[in-house]
Design a protein around this motif. Structure first.
Motif, PDB file in Angstrom:
ATOM      1  N   TYR A 189     104.702 126.676 -15.749  1.00 18.15           N
ATOM      2  CA  TYR A 189     104.626 126.527 -14.153  1.00 18.15           C
ATOM      3  C   TYR A 189     106.297 126.341 -13.949  1.00 18.15           C
ATOM      4  O   TYR A 189     106.491 125.579 -12.680  1.00 18.15           O
ATOM      5  CB  TYR A 189     103.704 125.616 -13.768  1.00 18.15           C
ATOM      6  N   LEU A 190     107.116 126.716 -14.583  1.00 14.10           N
ATOM      7  CA  LEU A 190     108.595 126.873 -14.261  1.00 14.10           C
ATOM      8  C   LEU A 190     109.160 128.134 -13.529  1.00 14.10           C
ATOM      9  O   LEU A 190     108.685 129.038 -14.242  1.00 14.10           O
ATOM     10  CB  LEU A 190     109.582 126.082 -15.351  1.00 14.10           C
ATOM     11  N   SER A 191     110.288 127.856 -12.910  1.00 11.16           N
ATOM     12  CA  SER A 191     110.778 129.185 -12.500  1.00 11.16           C
ATOM     13  C   SER A 191     111.811 129.612 -13.763  1.00 11.16           C
ATOM     14  O   SER A 191     112.083 128.738 -14.746  1.00 11.16           O
ATOM     15  CB  SER A 191     111.748 128.947 -11.479  1.00 11.16           C
ATOM     16  N   SER A 192     112.031 131.224 -13.931  1.00 10.87           N
ATOM     17  CA  SER A 192     112.791 131.701 -15.079  1.00 10.87           C
ATOM     18  C   SER A 192     114.299 131.087 -15.005  1.00 10.87           C
ATOM     19  O   SER A 192     114.631 130.765 -16.293  1.00 10.87           O
ATOM     20  CB  SER A 192     112.832 133.142 -14.899  1.00 10.87           C
ATOM     21  N   GLY A 193     114.720 130.815 -13.931  1.00  9.23           N
ATOM     22  CA  GLY A 193     115.993 130.136 -13.874  1.00  9.23           C
ATOM     23  C   GLY A 193     116.124 128.753 -14.578  1.00  9.23           C
ATOM     24  O   GLY A 193     117.153 128.299 -15.470  1.00  9.23           O
ATOM     25  N   THR A 194     115.007 127.911 -14.347  1.00  6.75           N
ATOM     26  CA  THR A 194     114.893 126.692 -14.921  1.00  6.75           C
ATOM     27  C   THR A 194     114.839 127.013 -16.417  1.00  6.75           C
ATOM     28  O   THR A 194     115.488 126.103 -17.059  1.00  6.75           O
ATOM     29  CB  THR A 194     113.736 126.013 -14.093  1.00  6.75           C
ATOM     30  N   VAL A 195     113.824 127.676 -16.771  1.00  7.33           N
ATOM     31  CA  VAL A 195     113.625 127.831 -18.252  1.00  7.33           C
ATOM     32  C   VAL A 195     114.940 128.219 -18.885  1.00  7.33           C
ATOM     33  O   VAL A 195     115.423 127.740 -20.184  1.00  7.33           O
ATOM     34  CB  VAL A 195     112.465 128.897 -18.631  1.00  7.33           C
ATOM     35  N   ARG A 196     115.723 129.362 -18.338  1.00 10.67           N
ATOM     36  CA  ARG A 196     117.061 129.846 -18.897  1.00 10.67           C
ATOM     37  C   ARG A 196     118.052 128.793 -19.141  1.00 10.67           C
ATOM     38  O   ARG A 196     118.675 128.355 -20.171  1.00 10.67           O
ATOM     39  CB  ARG A 196     117.570 130.931 -18.159  1.00 10.67           C
ATOM     40  N   ASN A 197     117.867 127.734 -18.067  1.00  9.06           N
ATOM     41  CA  ASN A 197     119.110 126.537 -18.039  1.00  9.06           C
ATOM     42  C   ASN A 197     118.478 125.576 -19.358  1.00  9.06           C
ATOM     43  O   ASN A 197     119.394 125.311 -19.891  1.00  9.06           O
ATOM     44  CB  ASN A 197     119.025 125.805 -16.672  1.00  9.06           C
ATOM     45  N   TYR A 198     117.193 125.260 -19.431  1.00  6.20           N
ATOM     46  CA  TYR A 198     116.650 124.461 -20.465  1.00  6.20           C
ATOM     47  C   TYR A 198     117.251 124.992 -21.627  1.00  6.20           C
ATOM     48  O   TYR A 198     117.511 124.567 -22.726  1.00  6.20           O
ATOM     49  CB  TYR A 198     115.344 124.066 -20.360  1.00  6.20           C
ATOM     50  N   ILE A 199     117.084 126.386 -22.016  1.00  2.00           N
ATOM     51  CA  ILE A 199     117.110 126.938 -23.289  1.00  2.00           C
ATOM     52  C   ILE A 199     118.962 127.096 -23.557  1.00  2.00           C
ATOM     53  O   ILE A 199     119.273 126.643 -24.758  1.00  2.00           O
ATOM     54  CB  ILE A 199     116.595 128.414 -23.230  1.00  2.00           C
ATOM     55  N   SER A 200     119.483 127.304 -22.705  1.00  2.00           N
ATOM     56  CA  SER A 200     121.103 127.129 -22.507  1.00  2.00           C
ATOM     57  C   SER A 200     121.376 125.598 -23.002  1.00  2.00           C
ATOM     58  O   SER A 200     122.222 125.379 -23.756  1.00  2.00           O
ATOM     59  CB  SER A 200     121.772 127.575 -21.100  1.00  2.00           C
ATOM     60  N   GLU A 201     120.762 124.691 -22.250  1.00  9.23           N
ATOM     61  CA  GLU A 201     121.014 123.226 -22.860  1.00  9.23           C
ATOM     62  C   GLU A 201     120.578 122.940 -24.316  1.00  9.23           C
ATOM     63  O   GLU A 201     121.418 122.301 -24.924  1.00  9.23           O
ATOM     64  CB  GLU A 201     120.284 122.415 -21.686  1.00  9.23           C
ATOM     65  N   ILE A 202     119.498 123.515 -24.696  1.00 10.78           N
ATOM     66  CA  ILE A 202     119.086 123.349 -26.108  1.00 10.78           C
ATOM     67  C   ILE A 202     119.947 123.835 -26.818  1.00 10.78           C
ATOM     68  O   ILE A 202     120.589 123.178 -27.985  1.00 10.78           O
ATOM     69  CB  ILE A 202     117.609 123.964 -26.237  1.00 10.78           C
ATOM     70  N   ILE A 203     120.588 125.052 -26.722  1.00  6.87           N
ATOM     71  CA  ILE A 203     121.443 125.829 -27.640  1.00  6.87           C
ATOM     72  C   ILE A 203     122.860 125.258 -27.861  1.00  6.87           C
ATOM     73  O   ILE A 203     123.236 124.900 -29.072  1.00  6.87           O
ATOM     74  CB  ILE A 203     121.620 127.131 -27.164  1.00  6.87           C
ATOM     75  N   GLN A 204     123.104 124.514 -26.895  1.00  5.21           N
ATOM     76  CA  GLN A 204     124.409 123.578 -26.572  1.00  5.21           C
ATOM     77  C   GLN A 204     124.253 122.430 -27.404  1.00  5.21           C
ATOM     78  O   GLN A 204     125.252 122.045 -28.219  1.00  5.21           O
ATOM     79  CB  GLN A 204     124.594 123.355 -25.243  1.00  5.21           C
ATOM     80  N   LYS A 205     123.264 121.795 -27.243  1.00  4.00           N
ATOM     81  CA  LYS A 205     122.827 120.313 -28.005  1.00  4.00           C
ATOM     82  C   LYS A 205     122.695 120.606 -29.229  1.00  4.00           C
ATOM     83  O   LYS A 205     123.257 119.763 -29.949  1.00  4.00           O
ATOM     84  CB  LYS A 205     121.566 119.798 -27.376  1.00  4.00           C
ATOM     85  N   LEU A 206     122.357 121.764 -29.451  1.00  6.28           N
ATOM     86  CA  LEU A 206     122.054 121.840 -31.155  1.00  6.28           C
ATOM     87  C   LEU A 206     123.479 122.659 -31.993  1.00  6.28           C
ATOM     88  O   LEU A 206     122.967 122.933 -33.266  1.00  6.28           O
ATOM     89  CB  LEU A 206     120.594 122.567 -31.494  1.00  6.28           C
ATOM     90  N   GLU A 207     124.152 123.065 -31.192  1.00  5.70           N
ATOM     91  CA  GLU A 207     125.170 123.864 -31.530  1.00  5.70           C
ATOM     92  C   GLU A 207     124.872 125.231 -32.235  1.00  5.70           C
ATOM     93  O   GLU A 207     125.049 125.384 -33.379  1.00  5.70           O
ATOM     94  CB  GLU A 207     126.218 123.212 -32.532  1.00  5.70           C
ATOM     95  N   ALA A 208     123.841 125.625 -31.635  1.00 12.51           N
ATOM     96  CA  ALA A 208     123.160 126.907 -32.168  1.00 12.51           C
ATOM     97  C   ALA A 208     123.851 128.268 -31.292  1.00 12.51           C
ATOM     98  O   ALA A 208     124.494 128.007 -30.405  1.00 12.51           O
ATOM     99  CB  ALA A 208     121.817 126.927 -31.983  1.00 12.51           C
ATOM    100  N   LYS A 209     123.453 129.294 -32.087  1.00 10.15           N
ATOM    101  CA  LYS A 209     124.251 130.611 -31.464  1.00 10.15           C
ATOM    102  C   LYS A 209     122.824 131.101 -30.663  1.00 10.15           C
ATOM    103  O   LYS A 209     123.503 131.755 -29.523  1.00 10.15           O
ATOM    104  CB  LYS A 209     124.376 131.693 -32.860  1.00 10.15           C
ATOM    105  N   ASN A 210     122.109 130.872 -30.739  1.00 12.82           N
ATOM    106  CA  ASN A 210     120.954 131.605 -29.859  1.00 12.82           C
ATOM    107  C   ASN A 210     119.744 130.610 -30.071  1.00 12.82           C
ATOM    108  O   ASN A 210     119.431 129.902 -30.733  1.00 12.82           O
ATOM    109  CB  ASN A 210     120.424 132.958 -30.381  1.00 12.82           C
TER     110      ASN A 210
END
Length: 200
Positions: free
Chosen positions: A165-186
Motif C-alpha cells: 500500500y505504497l505509491s510507486s514513487g515511494t517504492v522507487r525511492n526505497y529501492i534507490s536508497e537500498i542500492i546506495q546503502k549496499l553499494e550495489a549496481k541494481n
C-alpha cells in the motif's frame, strides 16, 4: 531428564547428533525432523525442553521456526546450530529469543554443556558468531528489508506497491536508497548482498 528435539536436514548429522545426545545420562531425544515445517508442528505437539535447530532447512528455516515458537508462547528453549557466521542471522536469532547460537563443528561435550546451561536460563552464544555482528550491522530499516525481500522474490515495483500500500514513487525511492546503502549496481545485486549477510 532433559527432553530434546533435533531439526536438521542432513540426515547423517541428525542421526549422529541424536545418538550422541541420547548417551548423556540426563538427556533423551524425543523427536527429530528434516525440515522446518515438520519441526514446528512436532515441537508444538511434543513440547520438548530444548530444540536444537539447524538454520538452513527446507520449507521453514530454523530462524522461522524459532520466531513462530516465540509468537505462539512456546516454553521450549531453542538452540540454533549453524555453519554460517552471518551477522543478520545472529540479529534475527537474538530478536526471536533463542537461548543458544552455536557452531556445528563444536565438540558434543560442549553442546551437552550448553544444553544444560540453557535449562538453567542462561543464553549461550559462540564468540566466533557474535564477533561479526559487532563488526558489521545491518544498515537497512525494517521497511527496506521488507521491500528488498519482495524484490528478491522477483516482484515488480507495481506488485510491491499494491502489496505494501505504497505509491510507486515511494517504492522507487526505497529501492534507490537500498542500492546506495549496499553499494550495489541494481536491486538484484542488492538482494544478493543482503541474503549473503543474512539481512533478508
Amino acid at each position: 531428564m532433559i527432553r530434546l528435539f533435533i531439526a536438521e536436514d542432513q540426515k547423517m548429522l541428525l542421526s549422529a547428533l541424536g545418538s550422541l545426545l541420547d548417551l548423556e545420562k540426563d538427556m533423551e531425544v524425543i523427536g527429530q525432523a528434516v525440515n522446518g515445517e515438520e519441526a514446528l508442528s512436532s515441537i508444538l505437539r511434543l513440547k520438548p525442553d530444548v530444540c536444537l535447530m539447524d538454520i538452513e532447512m527446507p520449507v521453514l528455516s530454523g530462524l522461522d521456526v524459532a520466531e513462530q515458537l516465540s509468537q505462539r508462547g512456546s516454553h521450549s528453549k531453542v538452540i540454533i546450530l549453524t555453519t554460517f557466521a552471518r551477522p543478520g542471522y545472529f540479529e534475527r536469532a537474538v530478536k526471536s529469543g533463542v537461548h543458544g547460537y552455536l557452531l556445528k563443528d563444536g565438540e558434543i561435550d560442549e553442546l551437552a554443556d550448553a544444553i544444560r546451561k540453557c535449562m538453567t536460563g542462561k543464553r549461550i552464544f559462540s564468540p566466533e558468531l557474535t564477533f561479526d555482528l559487532i563488526r558489521e550491522e545491518n544498515p537497512l530499516t525494517e521497511r527496506e528489508q521488507q521491500i528488498l525481500q519482495l524484490a528478491s522474490l522477483g516482484k515488480t515495483t507495481k506488485e510491491i506497491t499494491s502489496e505494501l500500500y505504497l505509491s510507486s514513487g515511494t517504492v522507487r525511492n526505497y529501492i534507490s536508497e537500498i542500492i546506495q546503502k549496499l553499494e550495489a549496481k541494481n536491486r538484484t545485486e542488492a538482494a544478493s548482498i543482503a541474503k549473503t549477510k543474512g539481512w533478508i
